[in-house]
Design a protein around this motif. Structure first.
Motif, mmCIF file in Angstrom:
data_model
loop_
_atom_site.group_PDB
_atom_site.id
_atom_site.type_symbol
_atom_site.label_atom_id
_atom_site.label_comp_id
_atom_site.label_asym_id
_atom_site.label_seq_id
_atom_site.Cartn_x
_atom_site.Cartn_y
_atom_site.Cartn_z
ATOM 1 N N ARG A 181 0.862 -1.188 0.000
ATOM 2 C CA ARG A 181 0.000 0.000 0.000
ATOM 3 C C ARG A 181 0.892 1.229 0.000
ATOM 4 N NH1 ARG A 181 -3.930 -2.424 4.420
ATOM 5 N NH2 ARG A 181 -5.256 -3.626 3.016
ATOM 6 N N ILE A 182 0.592 2.140 -0.914
ATOM 7 C CA ILE A 182 1.337 3.398 -0.983
ATOM 8 C C ILE A 182 0.400 4.527 -0.574
ATOM 9 C CG2 ILE A 182 3.002 2.580 -2.688
ATOM 10 C CD1 ILE A 182 1.370 4.069 -4.851
ATOM 11 N N TYR A 183 0.980 5.519 0.102
ATOM 12 C CA TYR A 183 0.211 6.646 0.619
ATOM 13 C C TYR A 183 0.808 7.952 0.112
ATOM 14 C CZ TYR A 183 -1.623 3.134 3.802
ATOM 15 O OH TYR A 183 -2.221 2.013 4.326
ATOM 16 N N GLU A 184 -0.074 8.886 -0.122
ATOM 17 C CA GLU A 184 0.300 10.182 -0.664
ATOM 18 C C GLU A 184 1.146 11.002 0.312
ATOM 19 O OE1 GLU A 184 -2.393 13.515 -2.716
ATOM 20 O OE2 GLU A 184 -3.255 12.647 -0.925
ATOM 21 N N ARG A 185 0.904 10.853 1.603
ATOM 22 C CA ARG A 185 1.614 11.645 2.607
ATOM 23 C C ARG A 185 2.235 10.739 3.672
ATOM 24 N NH1 ARG A 185 -3.083 15.008 1.916
ATOM 25 N NH2 ARG A 185 -3.955 14.315 3.881
ATOM 26 N N GLU A 186 3.065 11.323 4.487
ATOM 27 C CA GLU A 186 3.704 10.589 5.575
ATOM 28 C C GLU A 186 2.650 10.079 6.561
ATOM 29 O OE1 GLU A 186 6.612 13.329 7.166
ATOM 30 O OE2 GLU A 186 8.083 12.688 5.681
ATOM 31 N N ASN A 187 3.028 9.078 7.354
ATOM 32 C CA ASN A 187 2.172 8.492 8.396
ATOM 33 C C ASN A 187 0.888 7.891 7.843
ATOM 34 O OD1 ASN A 187 3.905 9.048 10.644
ATOM 35 N ND2 ASN A 187 3.362 11.202 10.349
ATOM 36 N N PHE A 188 0.958 7.349 6.638
ATOM 37 C CA PHE A 188 -0.169 6.647 6.005
ATOM 38 C C PHE A 188 -1.385 7.542 5.833
ATOM 39 C CE2 PHE A 188 2.000 3.400 8.783
ATOM 40 C CZ PHE A 188 2.849 2.945 7.794
ATOM 41 N N GLU A 189 -1.145 8.794 5.482
ATOM 42 C CA GLU A 189 -2.239 9.742 5.295
ATOM 43 C C GLU A 189 -2.404 10.077 3.814
ATOM 44 O OE1 GLU A 189 -1.606 13.085 7.860
ATOM 45 O OE2 GLU A 189 -1.686 11.846 9.663
ATOM 46 N N GLY A 190 -3.559 10.639 3.489
ATOM 47 C CA GLY A 190 -3.853 11.021 2.114
ATOM 48 C C GLY A 190 -4.357 9.835 1.312
ATOM 49 N N GLN A 191 -4.327 9.979 -0.003
ATOM 50 C CA GLN A 191 -4.780 8.900 -0.876
ATOM 51 C C GLN A 191 -3.974 7.635 -0.612
ATOM 52 O OE1 GLN A 191 -5.507 9.766 -5.155
ATOM 53 N NE2 GLN A 191 -4.507 11.708 -4.636
ATOM 54 N N MET A 192 -4.648 6.485 -0.743
ATOM 55 C CA MET A 192 -3.982 5.197 -0.581
ATOM 56 C C MET A 192 -4.358 4.323 -1.763
ATOM 57 S SD MET A 192 -4.422 1.726 0.210
ATOM 58 C CE MET A 192 -6.007 1.585 0.974
ATOM 59 N N TYR A 193 -3.353 3.617 -2.285
ATOM 60 C CA TYR A 193 -3.582 2.641 -3.346
ATOM 61 C C TYR A 193 -2.818 1.379 -3.016
ATOM 62 C CZ TYR A 193 -5.572 6.464 -5.953
ATOM 63 O OH TYR A 193 -6.358 7.516 -6.336
ATOM 64 N N GLU A 194 -3.375 0.252 -3.429
ATOM 65 C CA GLU A 194 -2.721 -1.023 -3.200
ATOM 66 C C GLU A 194 -2.126 -1.530 -4.503
ATOM 67 O OE1 GLU A 194 -4.079 -5.315 -1.596
ATOM 68 O OE2 GLU A 194 -4.465 -3.612 -0.264
ATOM 69 N N LEU A 195 -0.858 -1.904 -4.453
ATOM 70 C CA LEU A 195 -0.148 -2.417 -5.624
ATOM 71 C C LEU A 195 0.119 -3.906 -5.465
ATOM 72 C CD1 LEU A 195 2.627 0.302 -5.825
ATOM 73 C CD2 LEU A 195 0.842 -0.019 -7.501
ATOM 74 N N MET A 196 0.007 -4.629 -6.567
ATOM 75 C CA MET A 196 0.394 -6.032 -6.583
ATOM 76 C C MET A 196 1.311 -6.320 -7.773
ATOM 77 S SD MET A 196 -2.853 -8.087 -5.087
ATOM 78 C CE MET A 196 -4.244 -7.333 -5.857
ATOM 79 N N ASP A 197 1.614 -5.271 -8.543
ATOM 80 C CA ASP A 197 2.524 -5.410 -9.672
ATOM 81 C C ASP A 197 3.326 -4.126 -9.822
ATOM 82 O OD1 ASP A 197 0.521 -3.748 -10.551
ATOM 83 O OD2 ASP A 197 0.157 -4.793 -12.417
ATOM 84 N N ASP A 198 4.225 -4.082 -10.770
ATOM 85 C CA ASP A 198 5.077 -2.919 -10.998
ATOM 86 C C ASP A 198 4.235 -1.715 -11.403
ATOM 87 O OD1 ASP A 198 7.053 -4.815 -10.608
ATOM 88 O OD2 ASP A 198 7.753 -4.799 -12.678
ATOM 89 N N CYS A 199 4.725 -0.547 -11.086
ATOM 90 C CA CYS A 199 4.066 0.703 -11.481
ATOM 91 C C CYS A 199 5.147 1.657 -11.965
ATOM 92 C CB CYS A 199 3.310 1.306 -10.302
ATOM 93 S SG CYS A 199 2.544 2.897 -10.687
#
Length: 176
Positions: free
Chosen positions: A91-109
């Protein structure tokens, strides 16, 4: 298991040190390390002790001069990357501390801006697999290795404030 041999001089000269695990300070074994051979596996090498500083991903092959790889100094530490045959999930987050938009990746981006309309990735949670994240789109610029765990702030990892990533790649069997 991976195996890497470090050499004190460029072009595999001088004394050598064989390594098959993580090593936080290569200067404990050699006064300096300017070249290496990766016999098997994959490794991250760092230009500072204790897995700090600029990172470089090495797979099987010969690396006769660390300066030609863009390193400002010689190899100071290394980390073996274990082979992962399972799933990949982060899971990647737009801001520090897991804040902002979140998306889950399972492959390369290759570009989070194009794929998710996300301008920054400043924290992440790696649930499965091992990943390389790059500061620029299309797997360019400085990279950082991420293994399973929570990463609340990339700036606390030694790259200064505001560190963000724009592309991510899984370290798969094909890398070995």
């Amino acid at each position: 298991m991976g195996r890497i041999t470090f050499y004190e001089e460029r072009n595999f000269g001088g004394r050598s040190y064989d390594c098959s695990s993580d090593c936080g300070d290569l200067t404990s074994y050699l006064s300096r390390c300017y070249s290496c051979r990766v016999h098997s596996g994959c490794f991250m090498v760092y230009d500072r002790p204790n897995y700090m500083g600029n990172q470089y991903f090495l797979r099987r092959g010969e690396y006769p001069d660390c300066m030609s790889m863009g390193m400002s100094d010689f190899f100071r530490s290394c980390r073996m990357i274990p082979m992962h045959r399972g799933s990949f999930r982060m899971r990647i987050y737009e801001r520090e501390n897991f804040e902002g938009q979140m998306y889950e990746l399972m492959d390369d981006c290759d570009n989070i801006m194009d794929r998710y309309r996300m301008s920054n990735c400043m924290s992440c949670h790696v649930m499965d697999g091992h990943w390389l994240m790059y500061e620029q789109p299309h797997y360019r610029g400085r990279m950082m290795y991420f293994r399973p765990g929570e990463y609340r702030s990339f700036s606390s990892m030694g790259w200064g404030s505001g560190m963000r990533f724009m592309s991510m790649r899984r370290i798969t069997d094909s890398c070995y």
